[in-house]
Design an enzyme around this catalytic site. Structure first.
Site, PDB file in Angstrom:
ATOM      1  N   GLY A 309      -9.866  45.687  92.900  1.00 35.56           N
ATOM      2  CA  GLY A 309      -8.639  45.417  92.170  1.00 35.56           C
ATOM      3  C   GLY A 309      -8.922  44.529  90.966  1.00 35.56           C
ATOM      4  O   GLY A 309     -10.028  44.531  90.410  1.00 35.56           O
ATOM      5  N   SER A 310      -7.934  43.735  90.590  1.00 34.75           N
ATOM      6  CA  SER A 310      -8.013  43.017  89.309  1.00 34.75           C
ATOM      7  C   SER A 310      -8.987  41.850  89.282  1.00 34.75           C
ATOM      8  O   SER A 310      -9.207  41.265  88.219  1.00 34.75           O
ATOM      9  CB  SER A 310      -6.615  42.540  88.904  1.00 34.75           C
ATOM     10  OG  SER A 310      -5.791  43.651  88.614  1.00 34.75           O
ATOM     11  N   THR A 311      -9.564  41.470  90.413  1.00 37.45           N
ATOM     12  CA  THR A 311     -10.618  40.444  90.333  1.00 37.45           C
ATOM     13  C   THR A 311     -11.809  40.970  89.538  1.00 37.45           C
ATOM     14  O   THR A 311     -12.581  40.192  88.970  1.00 37.45           O
ATOM     15  CB  THR A 311     -11.088  40.012  91.734  1.00 37.45           C
ATOM     16  OG1 THR A 311     -11.497  41.163  92.475  1.00 37.45           O
ATOM     17  CG2 THR A 311      -9.971  39.291  92.484  1.00 37.45           C
ATOM     18  N   LYS A 313     -11.616  42.268  86.770  1.00 40.04           N
ATOM     19  CA  LYS A 313     -11.321  41.983  85.360  1.00 40.04           C
ATOM     20  C   LYS A 313     -12.043  40.726  84.862  1.00 40.04           C
ATOM     21  O   LYS A 313     -12.233  40.552  83.659  1.00 40.04           O
ATOM     22  CB  LYS A 313      -9.812  41.858  85.157  1.00 40.04           C
ATOM     23  CG  LYS A 313      -9.068  43.171  85.388  1.00 40.04           C
ATOM     24  CD  LYS A 313      -7.555  42.993  85.370  1.00 40.04           C
ATOM     25  CE  LYS A 313      -6.843  44.315  85.620  1.00 40.04           C
ATOM     26  NZ  LYS A 313      -5.376  44.181  85.730  1.00 40.04           N
TER      27      LYS A 313
END
Length: 709
Positions: A309-311, A313
Site C-alpha cells: 500500500g501507500s507505505t 510511497k
C-alpha cells in the site's frame, strides 16, 4: 552265567569310562577355548561381565539459554517432572505401605484437578492392564510446585520421572522469534522446530554426560575399579538485540488491539535504523510456547509478503527527490490519471481534491501524484531504485523462513502501480531495511536480531546507499508534514513530545483471484520515524482485516499500537524531546529518575534518597554498605518502579504478594535463583516464604492471578 554277567558289566563300565572321558575331553577343550578367546556362543564374556557389574548414569546437560540485550532470560531449561502411576500389584511387598495404585477411583478424584484432566479420563488410565502408565501431555513437564501438591496427597503408586522442560518465562512474548522445542520421537532429544530454536538448534543443542562405575548387585561400588566420567556439554548462550522493555511496550499495545478488534493478523517491529538492530518484534496470531498449543508457526514479519500500500510511497518519494524530479510546489490535477484505457484513481473514489501541489498530494497520499512521479523518474530508472532499496531480494536477517518479494513490473500498469504500493508484494522486514536508508542519512542497514553467540559478536552492516544524505533529510522533512499538517493522513500518529515523520498505507487483499471488498477487508499499515529530524527508532505496524467499530479507522487502530510503543521506547532510551514540540509536563519530568552507581555507598542514605525520588526500593541483606544493584548505572526508571539493592550479610526472601511477573524475574536473575511460574497477572503465592534465608540456585516458584476488581 555269572561269568557272562560280570563280563557284560565290564564292557558297559568300559564304554561308560570311554564316554565320560570323551565328554571330559570335550569340556576341557571348550573351557580352554573360552579362556583363550573370552567368547561363548558368539558373545564376549568380558563385555557381558562389564555390562553385568557396570552402571552407567546420565549427567543431564542444559540446552543453551536465549537472552535479551540486557542479559534477561527469554528462554532456558528448567527442572520438570512427568507423572507416572505404578499399577503392578507385585511392586507392593508390605500391604501397610502399598507401592501401586490401590484405589483407582479415589486416586483419580484427587489427581485429576492437579493435572487439569477429567476424573473419568484419569480413572480409565489407572484401570489399564499395564504395569505402569503415564497421563499424556497433561502429566508431562509439570512444575515443581505441582509436584509438591501431588506429593502432599500421599497417593500410593503415583511417582515422578525427573527431566528438564524448555521454559519461556514471559509466555507469549516474541514467541515467533524465539520459536519452540519438541522432543524428537526417534531420539527423544529436544529439537527446535520453529524460530531461533530451529535455526540455532546446532548452537543451542546440548550433549548429556555420564558416569560409568563398577557396582555389585546391591549397587555398591566395587573397590579398585575405575570410574569413568564424561562431563555434560551445555548448549551455547545466545544474546539477542531484542530489548525486553521495548518488546513489552509493543506486546502490551498489540494485545489491547487484538482483544478489542480481533484482526486476522497484527505485525509490529521496532528497529534502530543506525545499526539495523531489531529491538522488538511481534505478530498475531501467536501462542504461549509453554502450553504446547501452538497451531500457527509463521513469523509474518519475515515470512509474509503482501501489497504494502501507500507505505511504498516513501521510497518512490525518495527516488524522485534523488533524481531531481520532485518539486513540492508544482501542481497537478488530482482525482484520476489516465493511461490509455487504464485509470489510476485517488483513494477517495477518484474524486480527488482539485488542483493541488505535490506536497499536498504526498500529505493526502494521492495515488495520482505518485503515478506522475513514477512517470517522471521513468520505469527503468525506478526499477533500479527498487533494487537499490533492496526490495527485490531477501534481507538475509538471521531468522528462519524469510520470504522474498514479488515485483510485478512487466506491464505499464504494474510499473506505475508499484510506485504507490499496488500489484507488488513485499515483506515487513524488507520495508524496515529500506526505511533505515531514510532514517540513517542514506545508508541502508541490514536488520539483525542475534547480537552474540558465545564469543562471536555480530556487528552492524551497511548493505547499500540508495540515496544521498540530503535526499534522506528532505524525505524526512516531507514525511513529517504527513503527520503534522491539517491535510496529512498521519495525523493520528502525532506525539506531544516528539516530532514524527511517517506514512500510512492501506492495501487491498488479493484472494481467490480477486480483491476483497467491504469495510475492514484491508491491510492497514504505518511506518514512523522519530525524532523526525534524526530518527533513533523506526516502528512499523500493520493490521489485517480488523473488526472496525463505528466511525473507527485503520489509522486510529494503528496509532493505538504505534503511539505508546514509540513514545515509551524513546523515553526509556532517554531520547530528548523535539525542541519545537510541546515540552514534557512537570509531572512527566518528575516521574523519570536516572540511576547512578550506589555500590560502596551507605545503605541507609541510598534508601532515603531513592525513596525521596519516588522509587520502590527493595533491600536485600542488612549490611551498612551497598554491594550490588539492579538496574545498573545509567538506566532510567519511572516513579514507583522497582530498584533492588544488595548489601552484605544473609539475604531473606521479600514478600512478593502483588508483584508483577517482570519484577519477580528481575529479582530471580539478580539473586541467581531457579525460577518458574504459573498463571498470569500478579503474585498471589510464592514457594519461598517471606523472611526465609535464601541462597544461590534456590528454587522459587510463584503463582499469578489477574485482579478481577
Amino acid at each position: 552265567m555269572k561269568e557272562n554277567k560280570n563280563k557284560n558289566m565290564k564292557i558297559v563300565a568300559g564304554l561308560l569310562f570311554i564316554l565320560f572321558s570323551l565328554l571330559f575331553l570335550i569340556l576341557l577343550l571348550r573351557i580352554t577355548y573360552i579362556q583363550a578367546t573370552g567368547k561363548f556362543a558368539g558373545h564376549d564374556l568380558v563385555t557381558k561381565a562389564e555390562e553385568r557389574y557396570k552402571s552407567k548414569k546420565t549427567i543431564e546437560a542444559q540446552r543453551g539459554k536465549i537472552l535479551d540485550n540486557k542479559g534477561n532470560i527469554l528462554v532456558q531449561d528448567n527442572p520438570s517432572y512427568d507423572v507416572i502411576a505404578v499399577l503392578d500389584e507385585n511392586m507392593t511387598t508390605n500391604k501397610k505401605k502399598p507401592r501401586h495404585v490401590k484405589d483407582p477411583e479415589k486416586t483419580a478424584i484427587q489427581l485429576a484437578p492437579l493435572l487439569d484432566m477429567d476424573v473419568n479420563d484419569v480413572k480409565q488410565i489407572l484401570l489399564k492392564d499395564k504395569k505402569q502408565v503415564e497421563f499424556g501431555k497433561s502429566g508431562q513437564g509439570i512444575t515443581n510446585d505441582t509436584k509438591k501438591k501431588i506429593e502432599k496427597l500421599n497417593l500410593p503408586g503415583i511417582g515422578f520421572r525427573v527431566g528438564t522442560k524448555r521454559d519461556y518465562p514471559n509466555g507469549d512474548f516474541a514467541s515467533h522469534v524465539l520459536g519452540i522445542v519438541r522432543n524428537d520421537p526417534t531420539t527423544n532429544k529436544p529439537i527446535g522446530i520453529s524460530g531461533l530454536e530451529k535455526s540455532l538448534n546446532s548452537n543451542l543443542d546440548k550433549k548429556d554426560g555420564y558416569v560409568i562405575s563398577s557396582e555389585d548387585k546391591f549397587g555398591f561400588k566395587l573397590p579398585d575399579k575405575e570410574t569413568k566420567i564424561v562431563a555434560p556439554q551445555n548448549g551455547e548462550t545466545v544474546r539477542l538485540t531484542l530489548d525486553s522493555k521495548i518488546q513489552f511496550f509493543l506486546e502490551t499495545s498489540i494485545n489491547k488491539v487484538q482483544k478489542k478488534n480481533n484482526p486476522q493478523k497484527i505485525i509490529g517491529i521496532v528497529s534502530d535504523p543506525k545499526t539495523g538492530k531489531i529491538l522488538a518484534m511481534s505478530s498475531r496470531p501467536s501462542s504461549n510456547p509453554n502450553k504446547n498449543d501452538i497451531t500457527y508457526y509463521t513469523n509474518d514479519v519475515v515470512s509474509y509478503a503482501y501489497e504494502p500500500g501507500s507505505t511504498m510511497k516513501i521510497f518512490t518519494l525518495a527516488s524522485a527527490i534523488e533524481e531531481g524530479v520532485y518539486n513540492g510546489n508544482d501542481t497537478y490535477k488530482s482525482g484520476i490519471y489516465k493511461m490509455g484505457t487504464e485509470k489510476i484513481r485517488d483513494h477517495n473514489k477518484g474524486v480527488g481534491w482539485g488542483q493541488i501541489t505535490f506536497e499536498e498530494g504526498v500529505q493526502r497520499s494521492s495515488n495520482v501524484a505518485f503515478a506522475l512521479l513514477a512517470k517522471k523518474i521513468k520505469p527503468d530508472k525506478y526499477y533500479q531504485y527498487i533494487q537499490s532499496f533492496g526490495l527485490d531480494q531477501k534481507t538475509k536477517i538471521d531468522l528462519p523462513n524469510e520470504a522474498n518479494s514479488t515485483i510485478n513490473y512487466k506491464y505499464k500498469r504494474d510499473q506505475i502501480s508499484t510506485a504507490f504500493g499496488q500489484g507488488t508484494a513485499i515483506t515487513p522486514i524488507q520495508q524496515i531495511q529500506a526505511a533505515s536508508a531514510i532514517a540513517n542519512k542514506g545508508k541502508m542497514m541490514r536488520p539483525y536480531i542475534i547480537d552474540q553467540i558465545k564469543d562471536e559478536k555480530h556487528k552492524p552492516q551497511v548493505v547499500g546507499t540508495p540515496i544521498s544524505e540530503n535526499t534522506a533529510s528532505e524525505t524526512l522533512n516531507i514525511l513529517e508534514t504527513v503527520v503534522s499538517s491539517k491535510n496529512g493522513t498521519g495525523k493520528p500518529f502525532k506525539l506531544n513530545d516528539y516530532k514524527v515523520a511517517g506514512k500510512t498505507g492501506t492495501a487491498q487483499i488479493f484472494e481467490n483471484g480477486r480483491y476483497l471488498s467491504g469495510v475492514g477487508n484491508n491491510i492497514f499499515s504505518f511506518i514512523g520515524f522519530a525524532p523526525a529530524n534524526d530518527p533513533e527508532l523506526v516502528v512499523y505496524v500493520a493490521i489485517q482485516q480488523p473488526k472496525l467499530q463505528v466511525n473507527e479507522t485503520g489509522s486510529v487502530l494503528l496509532s493505538e499500537i504505534f503511539n505508546p510503543t514509540m513514545k515509551n521506547s524513546l523515553k526509556y532510551l532517554s531520547v530528548k524531546p523535539s525542541s519545537d514540540t510541546d515540552k514534557e509536563s512537570s509531572d512527566q519530568k518528575e516521574s523519570e529518575v536516572k540511576i547512578s552507581s550506589y555500590v560502596g555507598k551507605s545503605t541507609k542514605t541510598t534508601i532515603e534518597n531513592l525513596k525521596t525520588e519516588g522509587l520502590n526500593v527493595i533491600t536485600l541483606g542488612k549490611g551498612k554498605e551497598v554491594t550490588d544493584q539492579f538496574p545498573t548505572s545509567g538506566d532510567k526508571l519511572i516513579k514507583n518502579e522497582l530498584i533492588l539493592l544488595k548489601t552484605n550479610g544473609e539475604i531473606k526472601m521479600p514478600n512478593l504478594y502483588g508483584w508483577s511477573l517482570r519484577n519477580v524475574m528481575y529479582l530471580a536473575n539478580f539473586l541467581d535463583l531457579e525460577f518458574s511460574f504459573e498463571g498470569k497477572g500478579y503474585v498471589v503465592k510464592q514457594s519461598i516464604k517471606p523472611g526465609t534465608f535464601i541462597n544461590k540456585k534456590d528454587s522459587l516458584e510463584i503463582e499469578l492471578k489477574v485482579n478481577e476488581d
